[in-house]
Enzyme design. Structure first.
Site, PDB file in Angstrom:
ATOM      1  CG  ASN A 111      79.600 -21.385  -8.633  1.00 42.18           C
ATOM      2  OD1 ASN A 111      80.121 -20.770  -9.791  1.00 42.18           O
ATOM      3  ND2 ASN A 111      78.244 -21.150  -9.024  1.00 42.18           N
ATOM      4  CG  HIS A 113      75.348 -16.572  -8.541  1.00 43.33           C
ATOM      5  ND1 HIS A 113      75.339 -17.350  -9.756  1.00 43.33           N
ATOM      6  CD2 HIS A 113      74.772 -15.636  -8.132  1.00 43.33           C
ATOM      7  CE1 HIS A 113      74.214 -16.766  -9.838  1.00 43.33           C
ATOM      8  NE2 HIS A 113      73.853 -16.166  -8.792  1.00 43.33           N
ATOM      9  CB  ALA A 177      84.293  -6.542  -5.473  1.00 46.05           C
TER      10      ALA A 177
HETATM   11  C1  GRF Z   1      82.106 -13.807 -12.902  1.00 45.88           C
HETATM   12  O1  GRF Z   1      81.147 -12.874 -12.696  1.00 45.88           O
HETATM   13  C2  GRF Z   1      81.099 -15.050 -11.722  1.00 45.88           C
HETATM   14  O2  GRF Z   1      80.559 -14.768 -11.412  1.00 45.88           O
HETATM   15  C3  GRF Z   1      80.114 -15.997 -12.929  1.00 45.88           C
HETATM   16  O3  GRF Z   1      81.006 -16.052 -13.831  1.00 45.88           O
HETATM   17  C4  GRF Z   1      82.172 -14.817 -14.872  1.00 45.88           C
HETATM   18  C5  GRF Z   1      83.668 -14.729 -15.101  1.00 45.88           C
HETATM   19  O4  GRF Z   1      84.219 -14.574 -15.023  1.00 45.88           O
HETATM   20  N1  GRF Z   1      79.688 -16.958 -12.579  1.00 45.88           N
HETATM   21  P1  GRF Z   1      85.592 -14.800 -14.955  1.00 45.88           P
HETATM   22  O5  GRF Z   1      85.635 -15.931 -16.781  1.00 45.88           O
HETATM   23  O6  GRF Z   1      86.207 -14.899 -14.543  1.00 45.88           O
HETATM   24  O7  GRF Z   1      86.249 -13.527 -15.634  1.00 45.88           O
END
Ligand code: GRF
Length: 193
Positions: A111, A113, A177
């Site tokens: 995952n 995060h 990032a």
């Molecule tokens: C990201 O910031 C990720 O860390 C979190 O949800 C967001 C997803 O963004 N779990 P995206 O859908 O990949 O643009």
């Protein structure tokens, strides 16, 4: 955990929304040296914008109705097994993965995060980080375990917070990032097996 290196690892990405991390994971998967091949995209949300990347790249995708979590997960486990998926990457997937699912899949689940775990688990991380006047935030790729945002950390990227950062600016910085971090973390993880 089975040894995964050798051929490209059949991978599924789970999304719920925008899918910008998915986009970069697909780019990585399409590169010659990639250690993974994205074969499947799962979404719990029919309107997830990220599904456009599945269509564009002709990757199989399924939208799964999560009204009944047990049935949803059973359906997903069936699809994963049919496609011989050996790695799951959660990328903005807003459903909790159950202990039963983790056990039955019996392969790694990663995952991403948007915080420097173990700090700021759960939702609304940027809001809480700014409220606490942190100097740094960032993103973490970690293994998924039954305890939310608590599995082994694979890789993190630190981002400096400037005084002018609001939630949107910080989110953008961290998202940028993340787009590089996820594939790097996958390489590190798979190479360590
Ligand atoms: C990201 O910031 C990720 O860390 C979190 O949800 C967001 C997803 O963004 N779990 P995206 O859908 O990949 O643009």
């Amino acid at each position: 955990m089975e040894k995964l290196v050798g051929n490209k690892v059949n991978t599924a990405v789970f999304i719920s929304g925008r899918g910008s991390n998915l986009k970069y994971l697909i780019n990585y998967s399409n590169s010659k040296k990639s250690l993974i091949k994205i074969k499947l995209i799962i979404s719990n949300n029919n309107n997830a914008l990220g599904l456009k990347y599945a269509k564009k790249n002709q990757i199989k995708y399924f939208v799964i109705d999560y009204k009944n979590v047990y049935l949803a997960e059973t359906k997903i486990l069936n699809i994963l097994s049919k496609l011989n998926i050996k790695l799951i990457c959660l990328a903005g997937f807003m459903k909790i993965i159950s202990k039963n699912f983790i056990k039955k899949f019996n392969n790694p689940i990663l995952n991403i995060h948007p915080s420097l775990l173990p700090k700021y688990k759960g939702l609304n991380t940027h809001q809480r980080v700014l409220k606490n006047k942190e100097i740094f935030s960032g993103s973490t790729v970690h293994l998924v375990t039954p305890k939310l945002d608590s599995g082994k950390i694979i890789l993190q990227k630190k981002v400096r917070i400037s005084k002018s950062d609001d939630i949107n600016k910080l989110e953008k910085k961290i998202l940028n990032a993340e787009h590089k971090l996820y594939s790097k973390a996958i390489i590190k993880f798979l190479s360590s097996l």
